[in-house]
Every structure is written in structure tokens, then in C-alpha cells.
Scaffold this motif. Structure first.
Motif, PDB file in Angstrom:
ATOM      1  N   GLY A  37       0.868  -1.142  -0.002  1.00 25.77           N
ATOM      2  CA  GLY A  37      -0.161  -0.017  -0.036  1.00 25.77           C
ATOM      3  C   GLY A  37       0.856   1.139  -0.025  1.00 25.77           C
ATOM      4  N   ASP A  38       1.938   1.299   0.975  1.00 19.10           N
ATOM      5  CA  ASP A  38       2.695   2.477   0.723  1.00 19.10           C
ATOM      6  C   ASP A  38       3.540   2.536  -0.457  1.00 19.10           C
ATOM      7  N   ARG A  39       3.818   1.644  -1.352  1.00 21.28           N
ATOM      8  CA  ARG A  39       4.482   1.406  -2.556  1.00 21.28           C
ATOM      9  C   ARG A  39       3.576   1.825  -3.799  1.00 21.28           C
ATOM     10  N   PHE A  40       2.459   1.098  -3.843  1.00 21.33           N
ATOM     11  CA  PHE A  40       1.645   1.246  -4.881  1.00 21.33           C
ATOM     12  C   PHE A  40       0.192   1.972  -4.759  1.00 21.33           C
TER      13      PHE A  40
ATOM     14  N   LEU B  94      -4.714  -1.156  -3.272  1.00 20.64           N
ATOM     15  CA  LEU B  94      -4.484  -2.528  -2.428  1.00 20.64           C
ATOM     16  C   LEU B  94      -5.882  -2.509  -1.936  1.00 20.64           C
ATOM     17  N   TYR B  95      -6.506  -1.482  -1.227  1.00 16.98           N
ATOM     18  CA  TYR B  95      -7.852  -1.732  -0.617  1.00 16.98           C
ATOM     19  C   TYR B  95      -8.911  -2.388  -1.349  1.00 16.98           C
ATOM     20  N   ALA B  96      -8.875  -1.769  -2.638  1.00 13.50           N
ATOM     21  CA  ALA B  96     -10.096  -2.291  -3.846  1.00 13.50           C
ATOM     22  C   ALA B  96      -9.878  -3.546  -4.178  1.00 13.50           C
ATOM     23  N   ALA B  97      -8.449  -4.078  -4.469  1.00 13.45           N
ATOM     24  CA  ALA B  97      -8.080  -5.453  -4.564  1.00 13.45           C
ATOM     25  C   ALA B  97      -8.466  -6.350  -3.448  1.00 13.45           C
ATOM     26  N   GLY B  98      -8.359  -5.884  -2.388  1.00 17.34           N
ATOM     27  CA  GLY B  98      -8.602  -6.763  -1.131  1.00 17.34           C
ATOM     28  C   GLY B  98     -10.100  -6.855  -1.123  1.00 17.34           C
ATOM     29  N   ILE B  99     -11.023  -6.117  -1.383  1.00 17.53           N
ATOM     30  CA  ILE B  99     -12.298  -6.291  -1.555  1.00 17.53           C
ATOM     31  C   ILE B  99     -12.726  -7.414  -2.220  1.00 17.53           C
ATOM     32  N   VAL B 100     -12.079  -7.125  -3.510  1.00 22.08           N
ATOM     33  CA  VAL B 100     -12.534  -8.345  -4.665  1.00 22.08           C
ATOM     34  C   VAL B 100     -12.062  -9.607  -4.237  1.00 22.08           C
ATOM     35  N   LEU B 101     -10.783  -9.658  -3.687  1.00 23.86           N
ATOM     36  CA  LEU B 101     -10.431 -11.012  -3.142  1.00 23.86           C
ATOM     37  C   LEU B 101     -11.612 -11.532  -2.210  1.00 23.86           C
TER      38      LEU B 101
ATOM     39  N   GLY C 271      -7.543 -11.719   1.453  1.00 30.91           N
ATOM     40  CA  GLY C 271      -8.211 -10.309   1.245  1.00 30.91           C
ATOM     41  C   GLY C 271      -8.198  -9.307   2.434  1.00 30.91           C
ATOM     42  N   ALA C 272      -8.688 -10.047   3.570  1.00 30.30           N
ATOM     43  CA  ALA C 272      -8.606  -8.950   4.719  1.00 30.30           C
ATOM     44  C   ALA C 272      -7.322  -8.339   4.949  1.00 30.30           C
ATOM     45  N   ALA C 273      -6.340  -9.037   4.797  1.00 30.26           N
ATOM     46  CA  ALA C 273      -5.004  -8.580   4.953  1.00 30.26           C
ATOM     47  C   ALA C 273      -4.610  -7.341   3.952  1.00 30.26           C
ATOM     48  N   ALA C 274      -5.151  -7.567   2.862  1.00 30.35           N
ATOM     49  CA  ALA C 274      -5.002  -6.152   1.864  1.00 30.35           C
ATOM     50  C   ALA C 274      -5.839  -5.243   2.101  1.00 30.35           C
TER      51      ALA C 274
ATOM     52  N   GLY D 126     -18.950  -1.837  -1.328  1.00 30.48           N
ATOM     53  CA  GLY D 126     -17.593  -1.368  -0.792  1.00 30.48           C
ATOM     54  C   GLY D 126     -16.529  -0.971  -1.980  1.00 30.48           C
ATOM     55  N   PHE D 127     -16.663  -1.864  -3.062  1.00 29.86           N
ATOM     56  CA  PHE D 127     -15.809  -1.732  -4.341  1.00 29.86           C
ATOM     57  C   PHE D 127     -16.180  -0.515  -4.976  1.00 29.86           C
TER      58      PHE D 127
END
Length: 488
Positions: A73-76, A81-88, A115-118, A183-184
Motif C-alpha cells: 500500500g505504501d508503494r503502490f 490495495l484496498y480495492a483489490a482486497g475487497i474483490v479477493l 483479502g482481509a490483509a489487503a 464497498g468496491f
């Protein structure tokens, strides 16, 4: 001196609502799954150890990958990352709902944990980016963010009981799909890109900072260490400490954990920056979080067995019995923001530890014949104390680091908390393993005694936290000198 409150704009309110969705779904799955455990065990022929893995597969993946997710998240960008986590998380929830046996469910639960970790550390990073310019406003926002999770915790047992009664246990996972979809879409529409969310001075600081990559060595060692330790704890009771798998698991965990510390101290871009722990407030708040999650996650697992296997409740009846335990978070979470703004973070952390510890002490007196009304007071004290302390703890962590490291710092905190929760489920579940009611009650009483001790330790750690959260909005100071952040 009193300063005027910064008004919350509609745009900031929408960001808060959107990032709270991630916290809602990650917390919803905790209480809903615990209510469903006896049904899952009966349907998929899983014993107590198997049910522990259903809970801990999610928590372990959540814990060991959160640090890398914070670095990504800090890098990209936290938004991406939050949106990708919701999808996963949505796809994994679908897989959980379609699982045909216990191993498939455990694997899908691990995918949910990824997904929760993201989601979780990056939702908090997005919150800090938007509200970091005003420490009191940030404290209120953290309180509301935490309250959103508390609402889902409170609703989880009753909603889970109703869903199980109407549609079966699979529906408790499928209910995540519409929440994740909303959420997405809200993330795409309402959450600004990270650079747009920061003041110009913070953008300059971010430009000067070198983004961290993925520490594959540290990440691999963390997975091995925590998984081996939890597996050994889970299998300790049924196999015995002398069993090669149990003894070997503890040895492997110790070796991998030691290697992890060495690697993190030497790599130029560690997933766990050990320098964060040189800050007294940060270290004390993280230890406090471990104690809180270890006690609560472990006790919720044991109480689910107690209510349904000892008292013979249906999932809906157990959900209703859990309501005071989970509903007590609501008022105290919201009140915590006000208390932090007025008294700083130390007072609510100490008061929360004392209150929750008293609740566990009263729960220690419960046995198979205790009337339901006897559970009411401890079921109210435990969440009231935790709801008061947890937002203060989170604010203390965010306030102890510069804004550009918010994602990493929040990931460290939540990694430690989830790891504590995984160990709590493994240890307390092992204490209460067995089909006899006396074994469950005896294990629950031992677990409550341990919980009191852990919260006493947590209260002592709270005394080491800086009493007033400092402003992360002095962005120029934070960008110019890490010394300032390290001295706090």
C-alpha cells in the motif's frame, strides 16, 4: 487553549464510510463464523481441532500477510490495495459458501484472510491520509471507523443465527458478496488517489521517500513461524507435547522466529521495520493489542462451544445470548473518540483494560448451571472496556509515526493483534477441547483466568504510552526529521 473543531466535509464523510466497509466485513466474519461452528462441524464432520483451523486459517493468513500488504500500500497506493482486497474477499467468501468439505473450507478461509490483509491496514492508511491534518478529528474518525466494525460484531451473532436458521451455514459467507460489491464501487467513486488526498507538503515527503519492496525472506519466515506455532498449540491437546509433530512444530516456530528477527535486522527493506519498536508508545500499544485480541478471540471461540454444546442453545439462541457481549462495543467505541480527544490515549487504555479484566474475572465464576442472567454483567463489561481502549490504542500507534509510514505502522499493529487472536483461539480452544460439558466449562474457567492476567499486563503497558496523541499534521516536521517521530 480550545481550538475550533474542523468540520467534517461530505467528501471526508464518504471516505470514512467507504473505508469502514473493509473493517465491517473482516469483523463480521469473526462472530458469524463462531456462531456457525457447531453447524459446520456437524455438516462437514469436523472435530474441535478442525473448527479451530476454520477460524485460524483466516486469522493466520490475515496476520502474516498484513505487513506485506501495508508495504504494498505504501508503494503502490493504499486505494489500489484496498480495492483489490475487497474483490479477493468477495471471491473467497463465495468459495467458502460452496465448500464441500472441511479442507476446502479451510483453504477458502485462508484466501479470505489474504483479502482481509489487503483491506485492513490500507483502510486505516486511507483514513489517516484524509484526517491526519487534525488529531482530534482523526481520533473521532478512528472511533467511528472502529464503531462500524463494532456494529458488524454486534449484528453478527443475531444475523448469523437468523441466516443459519433460514438458509443454512453457507449463507453466512454469501452475505459478504453484496457488502463487498457496494464497498468496491464506493472506493472507485469516492476515495481519492493517495497523492490527491495529501497536502502538498506530504506529497513532497512521499516523493523523497523510497518506497519499500516485498521482503520475501522475512515474509516466508513469518508464515512458517506463526503457522508452526499455532499448529503445535492446536494439536498439543489431542496428540500430546511429546508427539513429533507438536514438539517439532514448537522447535520450527522458534527457529523460524529467531531467523525472522535476524533477517529483518539486516535487510535494507524489511517487512517489519524493527526501528518502529524503538518508540516506547508504539511498542506498548502493540503489546496491548496482542493481549486484547488473544483474550477476546479465544474467549469467543470457547463461549460458542459453551452456549451450544453445554447449554444446548440453537445458533439463533446463542446469537441472541451473545448480543450484550458484542453490542457493548457500540457506545464505548464512539465514546472513546471523545475521551481520547479530552484526556489522551493513556486514560481510556488503562480504564478499558481494568473494565474488561473485571468482566473476565466475573466470567470465571460461570459454570454449566449458571443462569443466563449471570452472563449479562461480564458480557457488558468486556466489550465496554475493549471498545473504550481499542480506538485509543489505534490512535496511539498512528500518532507515534510519521504519516508516510502509517500503512506500515497500522499493518504492524493489526498483524500483532491478529496473531494474538490466532494464538488465543488455538490455546483456549485446546483448553476446552473434548465433547464433555465438564471439559468445556473447565477450559473456559482456565481461559478466563489467563485473560485476567493478560489484561493486567496490558494495563501496565498502557502506562508506558505517551498520554497525549501528537499531531501527524505537522507534516513538514515529520518529513524533515524522523527524529521527532522517534522521540515521541
Amino acid at each position: 487553549m480550545n481550538s475550533p473543531k474542523t468540520p467534517v466535509s461530505p467528501a471526508l464523510g464518504r471516505v470514512l464510510a467507504t473505508v469502514s466497509v473493509g473493517f465491517v466485513v473482516t469483523q463480521l466474519d469473526v462472530t458469524i463464523v463462531n456462531i456457525a461452528l457447531p453447524e459446520i462441524g456437524a455438516n462437514l464432520h469436523a472435530n474441535v481441532a478442525g473448527l479451530q483451523w476454520v477460524v485460524d486459517a483466516y486469522t493466520l493468513a490475515f496476520a502474516v500477510l498484513m505487513l506485506s500488504a501495508g508495504a504494498l500500500g505504501d508503494r503502490f497506493g493504499a486505494r489500489r490495495l484496498y480495492a483489490a482486497g475487497i474483490v479477493l474477499f468477495a471471491l473467497a467468501s463465495l468459495a467458502c459458501g460452496l465448500a464441500l468439505d472441511a479442507p476446502m473450507l479451510v483453504a477458502a478461509r485462508a484466501l479470505q484472510g489474504i483479502g482481509a490483509a489487503a483491506m485492513l491496514p490500507n483502510s486505516l492508511a486511507l483514513l489517516n491520509q484524509s484526517y491526519g491534518h487534525d488529531p482530534k478529528l482523526r481520533a473521532r474518525a478512528v472511533g467511528l471507523w472502529t464503531a462500524a466494525g463494532a456494529i458488524s460484531i454486534a449484528a453478527g451473532p443475531v444475523a448469523g443465527g437468523l441466516l443459519i436458521a433460514a438458509f443454512g451455514w453457507r449463507s453466512i459467507f454469501l452475505v459478504n458478496l453484496p457488502i463487498c460489491a457496494a464497498g468496491f464501487l464506493a472506493t472507485l467513486l469516492w476515495v481519492p488517489r493517495s497523492d490527491a488526498a495529501r497536502p502538498a507538503s506530504q506529497n513532497a515527503a512521499k516523493t523523497d521517500a523510497s518506497p519499500r519492496g516485498i521482503d520475501l525472506g522475512g515474509q516466508s519466515l513469518a508464515i512458517v513461524a506463526l503457522t508452526a506455532f499455532v499448529a503445535a498449540v492446536i494439536e498439543w491437546r489431542p496428540l500430546g507435547l511429546s508427539h513429533p509433530l507438536v514438539a517439532g512444530g514448537f522447535v520450527l516456530a522458534a527457529l523460524a522466529g529467531s531467523a525472522f528477527v535476524v533477517v529483518e535486522g539486516r535487510t535494507p527493506a524489511p517487512m517489519l521495520p524493527l526501528s518502529l519498536f524503538s518508540k516506547r508508545s508504539f511498542s506498548a500499544a502493540v503489546l496491548f493489542g496482542i493481549c486484547v485480541n488473544m483474550t477476546y478471540y479465544g474467549m469467543v471461540f470457547v463461549l460458542s462451544l459453551y452456549l451450544q454444546r453445554v447449554r444446548g442453545y440453537t445458533p439463533l439462541q446463542a446469537g441472541l445470548a451473545f448480543l450484550p457481549l458484542t453490542g457493548g462495543f457500540l457506545i464505548s467505541n464512539v465514546a472513546s473518540g471523545w475521551v481520547v480527544g479530552r484526556f489522551g490515549v493513556r486514560v481510556p487504555m488503562i480504564a478499558g483494560a481494568v473494565t474488561a479484566g473485571l468482566g473476565y474475572g466475573l466470567l470465571h465464576l460461570v459454570d454449566a448451571s449458571t443462569p443466563l442472567i449471570g452472563l449479562l454483567l461480564p458480557f457488558l463489561l468486556i466489550p465496554s472496556g475493549m471498545g473504550l481502549a481499542v480506538p485509543a490504542m489505534t490512535t496511539a500507534v498512528l500518532a507515534s509515526v510519521e504519516a508516510r509510514r502509517a500503512g506500515t505502522a497500522s499493518a504492524v499493529l493489526n498483524t500483532a493483534r491478529q496473531a494474538g487472536g490466532a494464538v488465543g483461539v488455538a490455546a483456549f480452544g485446546a483448553l476446552a477441547s473434548g465433547s464433555a460439558a465438564t471439559q468445556i466449562v473447565s477450559g473456559m474457567q482456565t481461559a478466563t483466568a489467563i485473560s485476567v492476567g493478560l489484561l493486567v499486563f496490558g494495563g501496565v503497558m498502557s502506562c508506558l504510552v505517551h498520554p497525549q496523541p501528537h499531531s501527524s499534521t505537522s507534516t513538514r516536521r515529520e518529513a524533515d526529521s524522523a527524529r521527532v517521530g522517534n522521540s515521541r
